[in-house]
Design a protein around this motif. Sequence first.
Motif, mmCIF file in Angstrom:
data_model
loop_
_atom_site.group_PDB
_atom_site.id
_atom_site.type_symbol
_atom_site.label_atom_id
_atom_site.label_comp_id
_atom_site.label_asym_id
_atom_site.label_seq_id
_atom_site.Cartn_x
_atom_site.Cartn_y
_atom_site.Cartn_z
ATOM 1 N N SER A 37 -0.328 23.675 28.202
ATOM 2 C CA SER A 37 0.131 24.875 28.890
ATOM 3 C C SER A 37 -0.978 25.913 28.982
ATOM 4 O O SER A 37 -1.795 26.071 28.071
ATOM 5 C CB SER A 37 1.332 25.463 28.143
ATOM 6 O OG SER A 37 1.728 26.682 28.712
ATOM 7 N N PHE A 38 -1.001 26.643 30.107
ATOM 8 C CA PHE A 38 -1.828 27.835 30.253
ATOM 9 C C PHE A 38 -0.907 29.047 30.098
ATOM 10 O O PHE A 38 -0.040 29.294 30.942
ATOM 11 C CB PHE A 38 -2.522 27.875 31.609
ATOM 12 C CG PHE A 38 -3.385 26.671 31.883
ATOM 13 C CD1 PHE A 38 -4.097 26.065 30.860
ATOM 14 C CD2 PHE A 38 -3.494 26.151 33.166
ATOM 15 C CE1 PHE A 38 -4.893 24.959 31.107
ATOM 16 C CE2 PHE A 38 -4.290 25.052 33.422
ATOM 17 C CZ PHE A 38 -4.985 24.450 32.388
ATOM 18 N N GLY A 39 -1.075 29.780 29.028
ATOM 19 C CA GLY A 39 -0.138 30.852 28.732
ATOM 20 C C GLY A 39 1.109 30.296 28.078
ATOM 21 O O GLY A 39 1.242 29.080 27.862
ATOM 22 N N VAL A 40 2.038 31.167 27.734
ATOM 23 C CA VAL A 40 3.247 30.726 27.040
ATOM 24 C C VAL A 40 4.168 29.996 28.010
ATOM 25 O O VAL A 40 4.391 30.438 29.135
ATOM 26 C CB VAL A 40 3.980 31.927 26.399
ATOM 27 C CG1 VAL A 40 3.126 32.556 25.317
ATOM 28 C CG2 VAL A 40 4.380 32.957 27.428
ATOM 29 N N ASP A 100 1.623 24.966 22.563
ATOM 30 C CA ASP A 100 1.260 24.897 23.978
ATOM 31 C C ASP A 100 0.990 23.472 24.446
ATOM 32 O O ASP A 100 0.363 23.259 25.475
ATOM 33 C CB ASP A 100 0.055 25.792 24.266
ATOM 34 C CG ASP A 100 -1.150 25.450 23.398
ATOM 35 O OD1 ASP A 100 -1.086 24.449 22.640
ATOM 36 O OD2 ASP A 100 -2.157 26.179 23.464
ATOM 37 N N PRO A 149 9.346 31.560 29.510
ATOM 38 C CA PRO A 149 8.412 32.682 29.391
ATOM 39 C C PRO A 149 9.065 33.936 28.814
ATOM 40 O O PRO A 149 8.416 34.721 28.119
ATOM 41 C CB PRO A 149 7.957 32.911 30.845
ATOM 42 C CG PRO A 149 8.070 31.569 31.475
ATOM 43 C CD PRO A 149 9.291 30.942 30.855
ATOM 44 N N GLU A 177 3.981 27.514 30.037
ATOM 45 C CA GLU A 177 3.456 27.233 31.375
ATOM 46 C C GLU A 177 3.526 28.437 32.318
ATOM 47 O O GLU A 177 3.529 28.287 33.546
ATOM 48 C CB GLU A 177 4.191 26.051 32.031
ATOM 49 C CG GLU A 177 3.979 24.723 31.347
ATOM 50 C CD GLU A 177 4.576 23.576 32.140
ATOM 51 O OE1 GLU A 177 3.842 22.624 32.457
ATOM 52 O OE2 GLU A 177 5.777 23.627 32.454
ATOM 53 N N GLN A 178 3.557 29.633 31.769
ATOM 54 C CA GLN A 178 3.696 30.820 32.619
ATOM 55 C C GLN A 178 2.566 30.929 33.628
ATOM 56 O O GLN A 178 2.780 31.329 34.779
ATOM 57 C CB GLN A 178 3.750 32.085 31.757
ATOM 58 C CG GLN A 178 3.909 33.353 32.575
ATOM 59 C CD GLN A 178 4.223 34.566 31.723
ATOM 60 O OE1 GLN A 178 5.375 34.904 31.507
ATOM 61 N NE2 GLN A 178 3.186 35.207 31.209
ATOM 62 N N ALA A 179 1.338 30.570 33.219
ATOM 63 C CA ALA A 179 0.196 30.623 34.131
ATOM 64 C C ALA A 179 -0.197 29.237 34.648
ATOM 65 O O ALA A 179 -1.248 29.070 35.256
ATOM 66 C CB ALA A 179 -1.000 31.265 33.433
ATOM 67 N N PHE A 202 1.762 31.252 38.874
ATOM 68 C CA PHE A 202 2.239 32.184 37.862
ATOM 69 C C PHE A 202 3.760 32.269 37.864
ATOM 70 O O PHE A 202 4.368 32.624 38.885
ATOM 71 C CB PHE A 202 1.665 33.588 38.091
ATOM 72 C CG PHE A 202 2.031 34.568 37.011
ATOM 73 C CD1 PHE A 202 1.412 34.511 35.764
ATOM 74 C CD2 PHE A 202 3.004 35.524 37.229
ATOM 75 C CE1 PHE A 202 1.761 35.403 34.760
ATOM 76 C CE2 PHE A 202 3.358 36.424 36.229
ATOM 77 C CZ PHE A 202 2.735 36.364 34.982
ATOM 78 N N LYS A 203 4.350 31.880 36.760
ATOM 79 C CA LYS A 203 5.745 32.112 36.385
ATOM 80 C C LYS A 203 6.777 31.432 37.289
ATOM 81 O O LYS A 203 7.606 30.671 36.824
ATOM 82 C CB LYS A 203 6.031 33.608 36.324
ATOM 83 C CG LYS A 203 7.253 33.954 35.485
ATOM 84 C CD LYS A 203 7.364 35.443 35.255
ATOM 85 C CE LYS A 203 8.527 35.771 34.325
ATOM 86 N NZ LYS A 203 8.626 37.230 34.052
ATOM 87 N N SER A 227 -0.411 24.747 34.094
ATOM 88 C CA SER A 227 -0.649 23.710 33.084
ATOM 89 C C SER A 227 -1.471 22.584 33.698
ATOM 90 O O SER A 227 -1.665 22.517 34.918
ATOM 91 C CB SER A 227 0.682 23.151 32.572
ATOM 92 O OG SER A 227 1.399 22.519 33.627
#
Length: 304
Positions: A193-196, A146, A139, A198-200, A256-257, A202
């Motif tokens: 992935s959700f966000g870059v 993604d 991240p 898998e930050q949010a 998240f993260k 997957s």
Amino acid sequence: MRLSVVLTSRVWLLVLFVSVVGCTAPRAVINSGKVTAPGRFKAGVNFGGNIATEPIGQLDDIAKSAVDAIAKRDSVYYDDEVEAATKGLLAYALDPVGPTFDFYIRYGVARRVDVGYKYASGVHVFDAQYQFLGPTGTPENPGEGDWYGSVGLQYAGQSSEWIDNLFLDKLQPLLQFTAKRRDYTVPLIFTKSFGVEEQAGSVSFGAVYNRTSIEYGFEPGKLFERYGGEVEEVNPLMEENGFSSYGVFANARVGFKFLYVVPALTVYYQNYGDYKLLNNASYSFSGLTFIPSIGLEARFGKGR
């Protein structure tokens, strides 16, 4: 006279899930298609269950009253009740039914490779995973894309100490059942992935192949068979066999993260094959296995 079954299948299933802990084959697929970044760690815990149709059906054919009655005899003649017990023990060894608990840790050893260790319901599990598709960033330093794709290889081995937790343990002095199994699991995993990176979270899905080899045997004591007017001891049995399982799975990471909730479901079909039993009997097993789970995963480490 054959003793009647005194518990319904629902009651037996409840008894099994409450009383049997630490015995299931670790074949659930909870990994993401994105491997752990080099120098970083993932760690987590999972709770779930292994629900296999064939062992449940075999164990449901065995009455606790029959087990208690057989165990109290000084000597036992091979009959339908004893044969049902041997089938139940073997079916359970092929695909143990019950609740699951595991904790695991993964480490990124190279840009597209990570390795993992899992302690799964009393079983030591080792695996490695190679990422062939998608970015390998973090991240903080993301790559482009993604979608991820990986293939893995997992090894697990276990023996039959779990018999002490089954209601058939009273027959162990009579049947002396032992079993050792080895599982080799190869999952093919695709992840969105959700966000870059898998930050949010997957969502993952794919197919999985499992190969099981099993050694099993019976060394009965005080178990006899009538042949006309003669009585003979039932001979011991030691065999080896193996079977393939084919499955599909889906899992997700919601968080998240650094911290994620991980629900998952893996479903297998297997034709276990033909197995020899005592007294020259044999039996064929096949069925579906459902492995639902939910867990918590944390990510940490500075990377390199």
